[in-house]
Design a protein around this motif. Sequence first.
Motif, PDB file in Angstrom:
ATOM      1  N   TYR A  14       0.432 -12.151  11.005  1.00 47.33           N
ATOM      2  CA  TYR A  14      -0.139 -12.092   9.655  1.00 47.33           C
ATOM      3  C   TYR A  14      -1.175 -13.164   9.380  1.00 47.33           C
ATOM      4  CZ  TYR A  14       3.138  -8.497   8.477  1.00 47.33           C
ATOM      5  OH  TYR A  14       3.817  -7.301   8.436  1.00 47.33           O
ATOM      6  N   ASN A  39       1.045  -1.821   7.719  1.00 41.44           N
ATOM      7  CA  ASN A  39      -0.378  -2.011   8.008  1.00 41.44           C
ATOM      8  C   ASN A  39      -0.641  -3.042   9.098  1.00 41.44           C
ATOM      9  OD1 ASN A  39      -1.258  -0.099   6.133  1.00 41.44           O
ATOM     10  ND2 ASN A  39      -1.194  -1.587   4.474  1.00 41.44           N
ATOM     11  N   TYR A  40       0.233  -4.026   9.246  1.00 37.84           N
ATOM     12  CA  TYR A  40      -0.003  -5.093  10.220  1.00 37.84           C
ATOM     13  C   TYR A  40       0.823  -4.947  11.494  1.00 37.84           C
ATOM     14  CZ  TYR A  40      -2.725  -7.903   6.934  1.00 37.84           C
ATOM     15  OH  TYR A  40      -3.687  -8.364   6.093  1.00 37.84           O
ATOM     16  N   LYS A  44       2.339  -3.984   3.639  1.00 35.83           N
ATOM     17  CA  LYS A  44       1.769  -4.829   4.683  1.00 35.83           C
ATOM     18  C   LYS A  44       2.558  -4.800   5.979  1.00 35.83           C
ATOM     19  CE  LYS A  44      -0.721  -7.842   1.642  1.00 35.83           C
ATOM     20  NZ  LYS A  44      -1.040  -9.204   1.242  1.00 35.83           N
ATOM     21  N   HIS A  72       2.012 -14.686   2.967  1.00 35.95           N
ATOM     22  CA  HIS A  72       1.546 -13.408   3.502  1.00 35.95           C
ATOM     23  C   HIS A  72       1.897 -12.231   2.605  1.00 35.95           C
ATOM     24  CE1 HIS A  72       0.548 -15.608   7.051  1.00 35.95           C
ATOM     25  NE2 HIS A  72       1.800 -15.875   7.351  1.00 35.95           N
TER      26      HIS A  72
END
Length: 105
Positions: A104, A66-67, A63, A4
């Motif tokens: 993810y 963002n996730y 990330k 990820h």
Amino acid sequence: SQQHEIDICINVVNDTDGYSIDDYANDKFDQYQYGYDDNYSCILLTIDMGSRQYYHTTDIDGKGFNYITDYSIDNLGNIFAQNYSQNGLFTALQQWIYEVDRIYT
């Protein structure tokens, strides 16, 4: 996780040296520069065993940010707390890692 491209980190401490759990977690995130890439893509779970508090920290540009939404953090917290109280720390951490991976995927 290389899959990820994000670090999934857990920091377990006996106390936070007088800091609030969120200040402590954020300071450690910065101090140890957790993160997978130049954006420090990461989610960090800090657990204070002394006060039985926990806190999630994510990067601000990668990330993790963002996730991992506020809803995700609430959900991860609920899953961790429920499993911790019913099944202990090890099982709670296993389930927490599973849920982070699921976000993810």
